[in-house]
Write an enzyme that holds these catalytic residues in place. Structure first.
Site, PDB file in Angstrom:
ATOM      1  N   HIS A  78     -43.097 -10.775  -3.131  1.00 27.81           N
ATOM      2  CA  HIS A  78     -42.782  -9.634  -4.003  1.00 27.81           C
ATOM      3  C   HIS A  78     -42.198 -10.181  -5.298  1.00 27.81           C
ATOM      4  CE1 HIS A  78     -43.289  -6.655  -0.743  1.00 27.81           C
ATOM      5  NE2 HIS A  78     -42.895  -7.663   0.010  1.00 27.81           N
ATOM      6  N   LYS A 128     -53.508  -4.149   0.649  1.00 20.16           N
ATOM      7  CA  LYS A 128     -52.337  -4.099   1.524  1.00 20.16           C
ATOM      8  C   LYS A 128     -52.210  -2.710   2.132  1.00 20.16           C
ATOM      9  CE  LYS A 128     -48.396  -5.346   3.389  1.00 20.16           C
ATOM     10  NZ  LYS A 128     -47.149  -5.758   2.772  1.00 20.16           N
ATOM     11  N   HIS A 150     -45.726 -10.952   8.065  1.00 21.21           N
ATOM     12  CA  HIS A 150     -44.337 -11.176   8.509  1.00 21.21           C
ATOM     13  C   HIS A 150     -44.090 -10.799   9.970  1.00 21.21           C
ATOM     14  CE1 HIS A 150     -44.365  -6.991   7.293  1.00 21.21           C
ATOM     15  NE2 HIS A 150     -44.179  -7.236   6.024  1.00 21.21           N
ATOM     16  N   HIS A 188     -48.770  -4.312   6.963  1.00 23.67           N
ATOM     17  CA  HIS A 188     -47.366  -4.165   7.372  1.00 23.67           C
ATOM     18  C   HIS A 188     -47.411  -3.510   8.749  1.00 23.67           C
ATOM     19  CE1 HIS A 188     -42.967  -3.655   6.579  1.00 23.67           C
ATOM     20  NE2 HIS A 188     -43.148  -2.907   7.654  1.00 23.67           N
ATOM     21  N   ASP A 237     -42.414 -13.417   2.242  1.00 28.40           N
ATOM     22  CA  ASP A 237     -41.956 -12.032   2.081  1.00 28.40           C
ATOM     23  C   ASP A 237     -40.671 -11.990   1.261  1.00 28.40           C
ATOM     24  OD1 ASP A 237     -41.926  -9.273   2.234  1.00 28.40           O
ATOM     25  OD2 ASP A 237     -41.005  -9.215   4.219  1.00 28.40           O
ATOM     26  N   HIS A 276     -47.352 -14.220   0.885  1.00 28.52           N
ATOM     27  CA  HIS A 276     -46.737 -12.878   0.880  1.00 28.52           C
ATOM     28  C   HIS A 276     -45.496 -12.930  -0.005  1.00 28.52           C
ATOM     29  CE1 HIS A 276     -45.741  -8.977   3.176  1.00 28.52           C
ATOM     30  NE2 HIS A 276     -44.854  -9.094   2.212  1.00 28.52           N
TER      31      HIS A 276
HETATM   32  C1  NCD Z   1     -40.097  -5.472   1.095  1.00 33.12           C
HETATM   33  C2  NCD Z   1     -39.673  -5.049  -0.311  1.00 33.12           C
HETATM   34  O1  NCD Z   1     -38.475  -4.936  -0.575  1.00 33.12           O
HETATM   35  O2  NCD Z   1     -40.543  -4.842  -1.150  1.00 33.12           O
HETATM   36  N1  NCD Z   1     -38.964  -5.413   1.965  1.00 33.12           N
HETATM   37  C3  NCD Z   1     -38.790  -6.083   3.119  1.00 33.12           C
HETATM   38  O3  NCD Z   1     -37.790  -5.860   3.801  1.00 33.12           O
HETATM   39  N2  NCD Z   1     -39.651  -6.979   3.544  1.00 33.12           N
HETATM   40  C4  NCD Z   1     -41.217  -4.628   1.557  1.00 33.12           C
HETATM   41  C5  NCD Z   1     -41.910  -5.167   2.777  1.00 33.12           C
HETATM   42  O4  NCD Z   1     -42.617  -6.174   2.710  1.00 33.12           O
HETATM   43  O5  NCD Z   1     -41.745  -4.578   3.847  1.00 33.12           O
HETATM   44 ZN    ZN Z   2     -43.269  -7.795   1.969  1.00 33.41          ZN
END
Ligand code: NCD
Ligand code: ZN
Length: 344
Positions: free
Chosen positions: A15, A99, A174, A136, A247, A13
């Site tokens: 970003h 997702k 998460h 999520h 995450d 996971h």
């Molecule tokens: C994530 C993001 O900023 O893209 N933020 C987070 O707090 N985890 C989005 C997500 O996974 O919820």
């Molecule tokens: Zn995330």
């Protein structure tokens, strides 16, 4: 000096953002992880195979080639996703999952699903094709206390969904509560969960130490100590339903330290060091490699990585900030020390 050599892990996971921001951060992940499930919540979100494949190429162009990093792509499920898109997904090797963001739950979730029933035909096709749904797991209902949104999601959405699609592979992303740990433990083998370093190391008090700590704010928000202990127990248990997903979600310092701070913690900087420190403190270093490198790959039906990585018990100072596009990025545990690090 204590060292530990393990199969190179995968981050299930992550970003990565895009453009200059991505270029600033991607190699932290590539140095520690062979592969990563890349989240599709760009703006606009990655909703089609074409968009996912052009993002995939941008990622490969951005990463340092010495790492052989392999991005595993995801599509962002919306009310309008067509079942026929799934037929193309299954023929497109780099795309591994969809997702599901319930609308309004987190960063760039405005395009998310308004009612899971609207995508039942898509889910049917995913189930047939053994394509995992990544969830999520929070309701966005503002009548529900923010600390209860995961628990209520399990009751109102996830349990009925699992009943309707018992063969659908689901990753509960998460997880942050004991309720989620218990749900996954009691569910069938098609249900697994990712666990972040922050949900193992912190509880909600860490949002308010001395003063408000915006860099500890993420979604799902940190929970109570008994929840943290349950998540810690799950991660270090050796149970194959639980695996690594950082995450890691970078936002520039000015966006985090503002009147309306963004949710997301940039944990990629020394994520493997964090997990190693956690497992060692529990006397569970023998369970680290299955959690970081085997369980996720097995769940997704991917080959385990051949490449190895060595972790060292050597204090790593976490910088106060890092470059991030035209802003700065404050990493998880900024200014502190971690007892472990991956050899770079
Ligand atoms: C994530 C993001 O900023 O893209 N933020 C987070 O707090 N985890 C989005 C997500 O996974 O919820
Ligand atoms: Zn995330």
């Amino acid at each position: 000096m204590q060292t530990l050599t393990i199969s190179k892990p995968d981050d299930f996971h992550l970003h990565l953002r895009d453009g200059a921001a991505m270029a600033n951060i991607i190699n932290y992940s590539a140095a520690q992880f062979s592969r990563a499930i890349v989240m599709p919540n760009l703006n606009p979100p990655i909703t089609t195979v074409d968009m996912a494949m052009s993002y995939y190429n941008r990622i490969l162009n951005s990463v340092n080639k010495k790492y052989n990093f392999e991005p595993l792509m995801t599509l962002y499920l919306t009310d309008n996703t067509r079942p026929s898109e799934i037929d193309i997904v299954v023929q497109t090797e780099p795309i591994k999952a969809l997702k599901y963001y319930p609308v309004g739950t987190t960063t760039n979730s405005d395009y998310g699903v308004t009612d899971i029933k609207k995508v039942y035909l898509v889910l049917e096709s995913m189930m047939k094709n053994q394509l995992p749904l990544l969830i999520h797991g929070e309701v966005s209902d503002t009548d529900v206390n923010v600390f209860d949104r995961e628990k209520v999601f399990i009751e109102k959405v996830l349990s009925p969904l699992v009943d309707d699609f018992c063969e659908l592979k689901i990753v509960f992303e998460h997880i942050s509560t004991k309720a989620a740990v218990d749900f996954v433990l009691n569910a069938n083998s098609n249900i697994a969960a990712t666990i972040t370093p922050q949900h193992i190391l912190l509880n909600r008090d860490d949002l308010f130490n001395e003063s408000f700590q915006p860099h500890n704010y993420c979604l799902p928000v940190l929970k109570e100590e008994h929840d943290r202990l349950a998540v810690l127990g799950a991660a270090t248990s050796g149970n194959p339903k639980f695996f690594l997903g950082t995450d890691s979600a970078p936002h520039g310092r000015t966006k985090k330290e503002s009147g309306c701070g963004c949710a997301g913690i940039f944990s990629a900087y020394n994520a493997l060091g964090d997990y190693a420190e956690i497992f060692e403190k529990q006397n569970k270093l023998d369970k680290l490699e299955p959690f970081t490198s085997f369980h996720g790959a097995d769940f997704y039906g991917l080959k385990r990585n051949d490449e190895k990585i060595t972790l060292t018990k050597k204090e790593k100072k976490i910088p106060e900030e890092l470059p991030f596009d035209n802003d700065k990025l404050v990493p998880f545990r900024a200014g502190g020390n971690c007892a472990w690090q991956a050899k770079r």
